[in-house]
Design an enzyme around this catalytic site. Structure first.
Site, PDB file in Angstrom:
ATOM      1  N   HIS A 132       1.987 -41.636 -49.517  1.00  0.00           N
ATOM      2  CA  HIS A 132       2.827 -41.536 -48.325  1.00  0.00           C
ATOM      3  C   HIS A 132       4.020 -40.599 -48.512  1.00  0.00           C
ATOM      4  CE1 HIS A 132       0.329 -44.882 -47.202  1.00  0.00           C
ATOM      5  NE2 HIS A 132       0.952 -45.066 -46.048  1.00  0.00           N
ATOM      6  N   GLU A 139      -6.651 -45.608 -45.527  1.00  0.00           N
ATOM      7  CA  GLU A 139      -5.802 -46.728 -45.981  1.00  0.00           C
ATOM      8  C   GLU A 139      -6.626 -47.775 -46.741  1.00  0.00           C
ATOM      9  OE1 GLU A 139      -2.530 -46.690 -45.839  1.00  0.00           O
ATOM     10  OE2 GLU A 139      -1.947 -45.438 -44.127  1.00  0.00           O
ATOM     11  N   HIS A 180       4.114 -38.171 -45.649  1.00  0.00           N
ATOM     12  CA  HIS A 180       5.172 -38.131 -44.627  1.00  0.00           C
ATOM     13  C   HIS A 180       5.750 -36.724 -44.530  1.00  0.00           C
ATOM     14  CE1 HIS A 180       6.000 -42.752 -44.793  1.00  0.00           C
ATOM     15  NE2 HIS A 180       5.095 -42.442 -43.899  1.00  0.00           N
ATOM     16  N   LYS A 192      -3.169 -56.558 -49.923  1.00  0.00           N
ATOM     17  CA  LYS A 192      -1.860 -56.429 -49.275  1.00  0.00           C
ATOM     18  C   LYS A 192      -1.124 -57.777 -49.301  1.00  0.00           C
ATOM     19  CE  LYS A 192       1.045 -54.534 -45.895  1.00  0.00           C
ATOM     20  NZ  LYS A 192       1.326 -53.607 -44.834  1.00  0.00           N
ATOM     21  N   HIS A 207      -1.545 -39.720 -39.292  1.00  0.00           N
ATOM     22  CA  HIS A 207      -0.958 -40.371 -40.461  1.00  0.00           C
ATOM     23  C   HIS A 207      -1.979 -40.527 -41.607  1.00  0.00           C
ATOM     24  CE1 HIS A 207       1.633 -43.092 -42.690  1.00  0.00           C
ATOM     25  NE2 HIS A 207       0.663 -43.994 -42.700  1.00  0.00           N
ATOM     26  N   LYS A 209       6.374 -55.924 -41.582  1.00  0.00           N
ATOM     27  CA  LYS A 209       7.289 -54.795 -41.342  1.00  0.00           C
ATOM     28  C   LYS A 209       7.159 -54.412 -39.871  1.00  0.00           C
ATOM     29  CE  LYS A 209       7.666 -52.296 -45.738  1.00  0.00           C
ATOM     30  NZ  LYS A 209       7.294 -51.044 -46.446  1.00  0.00           N
ATOM     31  N   ASN A 249       2.706 -47.575 -50.646  1.00  0.00           N
ATOM     32  CA  ASN A 249       2.979 -46.249 -50.078  1.00  0.00           C
ATOM     33  C   ASN A 249       2.369 -45.126 -50.902  1.00  0.00           C
ATOM     34  OD1 ASN A 249       4.346 -46.782 -47.688  1.00  0.00           O
ATOM     35  ND2 ASN A 249       6.212 -47.284 -48.811  1.00  0.00           N
ATOM     36  N   ARG A 263      16.880 -63.899 -30.621  1.00  0.00           N
ATOM     37  CA  ARG A 263      17.078 -63.984 -32.087  1.00  0.00           C
ATOM     38  C   ARG A 263      15.807 -64.394 -32.838  1.00  0.00           C
ATOM     39  NH1 ARG A 263      22.030 -66.431 -30.384  1.00  0.00           N
ATOM     40  NH2 ARG A 263      23.667 -64.848 -30.382  1.00  0.00           N
ATOM     41  N   ARG A 298       6.274 -53.666 -53.741  1.00  0.00           N
ATOM     42  CA  ARG A 298       5.639 -53.371 -52.453  1.00  0.00           C
ATOM     43  C   ARG A 298       5.532 -51.869 -52.194  1.00  0.00           C
ATOM     44  NH1 ARG A 298       6.320 -56.444 -46.604  1.00  0.00           N
ATOM     45  NH2 ARG A 298       5.028 -54.979 -45.467  1.00  0.00           N
ATOM     46  N   GLU A 320      10.234 -55.507 -50.315  1.00  0.00           N
ATOM     47  CA  GLU A 320      10.128 -54.246 -51.043  1.00  0.00           C
ATOM     48  C   GLU A 320      11.270 -54.034 -52.031  1.00  0.00           C
ATOM     49  OE1 GLU A 320       8.238 -51.076 -48.803  1.00  0.00           O
ATOM     50  OE2 GLU A 320       9.315 -49.612 -49.984  1.00  0.00           O
TER      51      GLU A 320
HETATM   52  P1  NAD Z   1      -1.909 -46.057 -32.964  1.00  0.00           P
HETATM   53  O1  NAD Z   1      -1.375 -47.395 -32.738  1.00  0.00           O
HETATM   54  O2  NAD Z   1      -1.207 -44.904 -32.333  1.00  0.00           O
HETATM   55  O3  NAD Z   1      -3.445 -46.034 -32.545  1.00  0.00           O
HETATM   56  C1  NAD Z   1      -4.166 -44.817 -32.618  1.00  0.00           C
HETATM   57  C2  NAD Z   1      -4.807 -44.467 -31.260  1.00  0.00           C
HETATM   58  O4  NAD Z   1      -5.937 -45.306 -31.058  1.00  0.00           O
HETATM   59  C3  NAD Z   1      -3.899 -44.708 -30.066  1.00  0.00           C
HETATM   60  O5  NAD Z   1      -4.154 -43.732 -29.100  1.00  0.00           O
HETATM   61  C4  NAD Z   1      -4.341 -46.081 -29.584  1.00  0.00           C
HETATM   62  O6  NAD Z   1      -4.018 -46.334 -28.242  1.00  0.00           O
HETATM   63  C5  NAD Z   1      -5.823 -45.973 -29.798  1.00  0.00           C
HETATM   64  N1  NAD Z   1      -6.543 -47.239 -29.966  1.00  0.00           N
HETATM   65  C6  NAD Z   1      -6.124 -48.357 -30.569  1.00  0.00           C
HETATM   66  N2  NAD Z   1      -7.117 -49.244 -30.653  1.00  0.00           N
HETATM   67  C7  NAD Z   1      -8.192 -48.685 -30.070  1.00  0.00           C
HETATM   68  C8  NAD Z   1      -9.523 -49.100 -29.849  1.00  0.00           C
HETATM   69  N3  NAD Z   1      -9.986 -50.264 -30.322  1.00  0.00           N
HETATM   70  N4  NAD Z   1     -10.372 -48.269 -29.184  1.00  0.00           N
HETATM   71  C9  NAD Z   1      -9.931 -47.038 -28.766  1.00  0.00           C
HETATM   72  N5  NAD Z   1      -8.695 -46.585 -28.963  1.00  0.00           N
HETATM   73  C10 NAD Z   1      -7.830 -47.399 -29.617  1.00  0.00           C
HETATM   74  O7  NAD Z   1      -1.999 -45.716 -34.530  1.00  0.00           O
HETATM   75  P2  NAD Z   1      -2.383 -46.575 -35.820  1.00  0.00           P
HETATM   76  O8  NAD Z   1      -3.014 -45.609 -36.728  1.00  0.00           O
HETATM   77  O9  NAD Z   1      -3.080 -47.816 -35.473  1.00  0.00           O
HETATM   78  O10 NAD Z   1      -0.957 -47.011 -36.390  1.00  0.00           O
HETATM   79  C11 NAD Z   1      -0.004 -46.061 -36.786  1.00  0.00           C
HETATM   80  C12 NAD Z   1       1.368 -46.702 -36.690  1.00  0.00           C
HETATM   81  O11 NAD Z   1       1.393 -47.812 -37.558  1.00  0.00           O
HETATM   82  C13 NAD Z   1       2.501 -45.790 -37.086  1.00  0.00           C
HETATM   83  O12 NAD Z   1       3.532 -45.891 -36.141  1.00  0.00           O
HETATM   84  C14 NAD Z   1       2.952 -46.320 -38.432  1.00  0.00           C
HETATM   85  O13 NAD Z   1       4.329 -46.125 -38.667  1.00  0.00           O
HETATM   86  C15 NAD Z   1       2.625 -47.774 -38.307  1.00  0.00           C
HETATM   87  N6  NAD Z   1       2.384 -48.445 -39.580  1.00  0.00           N
HETATM   88  C16 NAD Z   1       3.075 -49.574 -39.824  1.00  0.00           C
HETATM   89  C17 NAD Z   1       2.868 -50.267 -40.997  1.00  0.00           C
HETATM   90  C18 NAD Z   1       3.565 -51.561 -41.219  1.00  0.00           C
HETATM   91  O14 NAD Z   1       3.496 -52.105 -42.327  1.00  0.00           O
HETATM   92  N7  NAD Z   1       4.223 -52.111 -40.200  1.00  0.00           N
HETATM   93  C19 NAD Z   1       1.936 -49.809 -41.930  1.00  0.00           C
HETATM   94  C20 NAD Z   1       1.231 -48.642 -41.653  1.00  0.00           C
HETATM   95  C21 NAD Z   1       1.455 -47.970 -40.453  1.00  0.00           C
HETATM   96  N1  GLY Z   2       2.437 -50.170 -45.287  1.00  0.00           N
HETATM   97  C1  GLY Z   2       3.331 -50.366 -46.355  1.00  0.00           C
HETATM   98  C2  GLY Z   2       3.908 -51.738 -46.372  1.00  0.00           C
HETATM   99  O1  GLY Z   2       3.572 -52.583 -45.569  1.00  0.00           O
HETATM  100  O2  GLY Z   2       4.734 -52.011 -47.202  1.00  0.00           O
END
Ligand code: NAD
Ligand code: GLY
Length: 369
Positions: free
Chosen positions: A254, A191, A258, A233, A271, A149, A251, A127, A247, A243
């Site tokens: 986005h 971003e 998306h 942020k 992305h 998030k 996006n 939990r 918030r 949100e």
């Molecule tokens: P990712 O986590 O898939 O990383 C991209 C690639 O880079 C992967 O292959 C990873 O293994 C590799 N990688 C990571 N760090 C590395 C490093 N230092 N050196 C070499 N390779 C490395 O993608 P991302 O762009 O980091 O994140 C995208 C994800 O984040 C999506 O799932 C999206 O939904 C999520 N997201 C969440 C929020 C939130 O607020 N929680 C906001 C934006 C995006």
């Molecule tokens: N990446 C959008 C949010 O965190 O709200």
């Protein structure tokens, strides 16, 4: 305190008793100070993946071993395809299998995928347990690691199963970005750029002036870019954690983005690439609604292209397909699409727009076949 960590900078995320610090600097893994002030009595579970572990896990283990009697690790398969329930279960298997109790701390060492899965595991395990984000992509450092998030994907939708659960600290070590592939790095820049038009036009102009340094991964330029992004942020999340509406401005780009990702099939465009193009579309929509000057559109487009990002949508997607996909967006209400649009420089609002105008924008911003 190491020399590197002395030069580290911090951003405070103000959320009452769930407040925390984001530390930003090069070489944080070699500084015990980056875990100062945290109650870390139980075991540690490092959640990472097959790509990041061989590159960066060893660097972080000594710091964690100095603070925890037992440090366990679980290595997940890499990629958005694995951001699902069965991968999440591997984290629970590892936690239970290692005997981690409520006092444990989860460390998310990876990009946004690892961060979102590990954060959701922390929200659910017994939990709710504590977690620390150690984001290793630029995108994760400036966006996903901050704000709480967490989620996994469902076959019927991205990030549909999740929770709000804030980390107890975020460690943005700029050194890890050296190994990040160019295409992923450019996605992170998308971003970073996003924050200028929606919240701080002076920051946008700073990015224009420092684009070469950022593209060269210059540590000084990156420190400022990551810090300012996290400050913006943190400010938005501090005012609207769950949100309500504000918030949603995070996006920007986005809604269109998306639709590109889903319409082409996830993984064809990354992305950040889809968001870059989506920001151009949203800005054009704003100019046609006379909410912002055409000059903003020109400058945004030029900056994105300089940063190796697309400014035109894929020829394979037609306007009606975008509209269909955008009606499924989480911001839509009663099938009315709500866009994040610019209202002047450095200010964004959420509002709807006539379908015909959206079609015109899509036609004008899509590459010819
Ligand atoms: P990712 O986590 O898939 O990383 C991209 C690639 O880079 C992967 O292959 C990873 O293994 C590799 N990688 C990571 N760090 C590395 C490093 N230092 N050196 C070499 N390779 C490395 O993608 P991302 O762009 O980091 O994140 C995208 C994800 O984040 C999506 O799932 C999206 O939904 C999520 N997201 C969440 C929020 C939130 O607020 N929680 C906001 C934006 C995006
Ligand atoms: N990446 C959008 C949010 O965190 O709200």
């Amino acid at each position: 305190m190491s020399a590197q960590h002395r030069s580290a900078t911090r951003v405070h995320v103000d959320l009452g008793d769930r407040s925390y610090e984001v530390h930003i600097g090069a070489g944080l893994s070699s500084s015990p100070a980056c875990l100062d002030g945290l109650q870390l009595s139980g075991d540690a579970m490092v959640v990472t993946n097959d790509v990041v572990a061989p590159l960066h896990l060893e660097t972080w283990l000594p710091l964690l071993k100095a603070r925890h009697a037992h440090v366990h690790t679980v290595q997940l398969p890499d990629g958005e395809d694995h951001k699902d329930w069965s991968t999440l279960n591997r984290v629970f298997d590892a936690l239970l299998g290692s005997g981690c109790d409520r006092g444990c701390t989860i460390y998310a060492l990876g990009g946004g995928v690892v961060g979102d899965i590990a954060g959701f595991a922390a929200a659910c395990y017994m939990r709710g347990v504590a977690y620390v984000q150690i984001p290793t992509t630029l995108l994760a450092q400036v966006d996903s690691s901050v704000g709480g998030k967490t989620a996994v994907n469902h076959p019927l939708g991205k990030n549909m199963i999740g929770a709000f659960h804030q980390p107890i600290r975020v460690l943005c070590d700029l050194s890890v970005l050296r190994t990040l592939p160019e295409r992923e790095y450019h996605c992170g820049l998308a971003e970073v750029i996003k924050y200028g038009p929606i919240a701080d036009w002076a920051f946008f102009e700073w990015i224009e002036a420092h684009a070469e340094a950022l593209l060269g991964r210059d540590v000084e330029a990156l420190t400022y870019a990551v810090r300012r992004s996290c400050e913006i942020k943190a400010d938005v999340v501090g005012r609207d954690e769950r949100e309500g509406d504000l918030r949603a401005i995070l996006n920007f780009g986005h809604t269109f983005g998306h639709a590109i990702e889903a319409g082409l099939g996830f993984g064809r465009w990354l992305h950040g690439e889809a968001v870059a193009c989506g920001m151009v579309m949203a800005t054009q929509l704003s100019t046609r609604l006379r909410m912002v000057d055409v000059d903003v559109d020109d400058r945004l487009r030029r900056l994105l292209v300089r940063c190796g990002l697309p400014d035109r949508g894929p020829a394979a997607l037609v306007p009606d397909r975008y509209l269909e996909l955008m009606r499924l967006d989480k911001k839509a209400r009663a099938r009315e699409i709500r866009f994040v649009l610019l209202e002047g420089r450095g200010k964004a609002v959420v509002r709807s727009a006539p379908d015909d105008l959206v079609r015109d924008v899509l036609i004008a911003t899509t590459a010819s076949a």
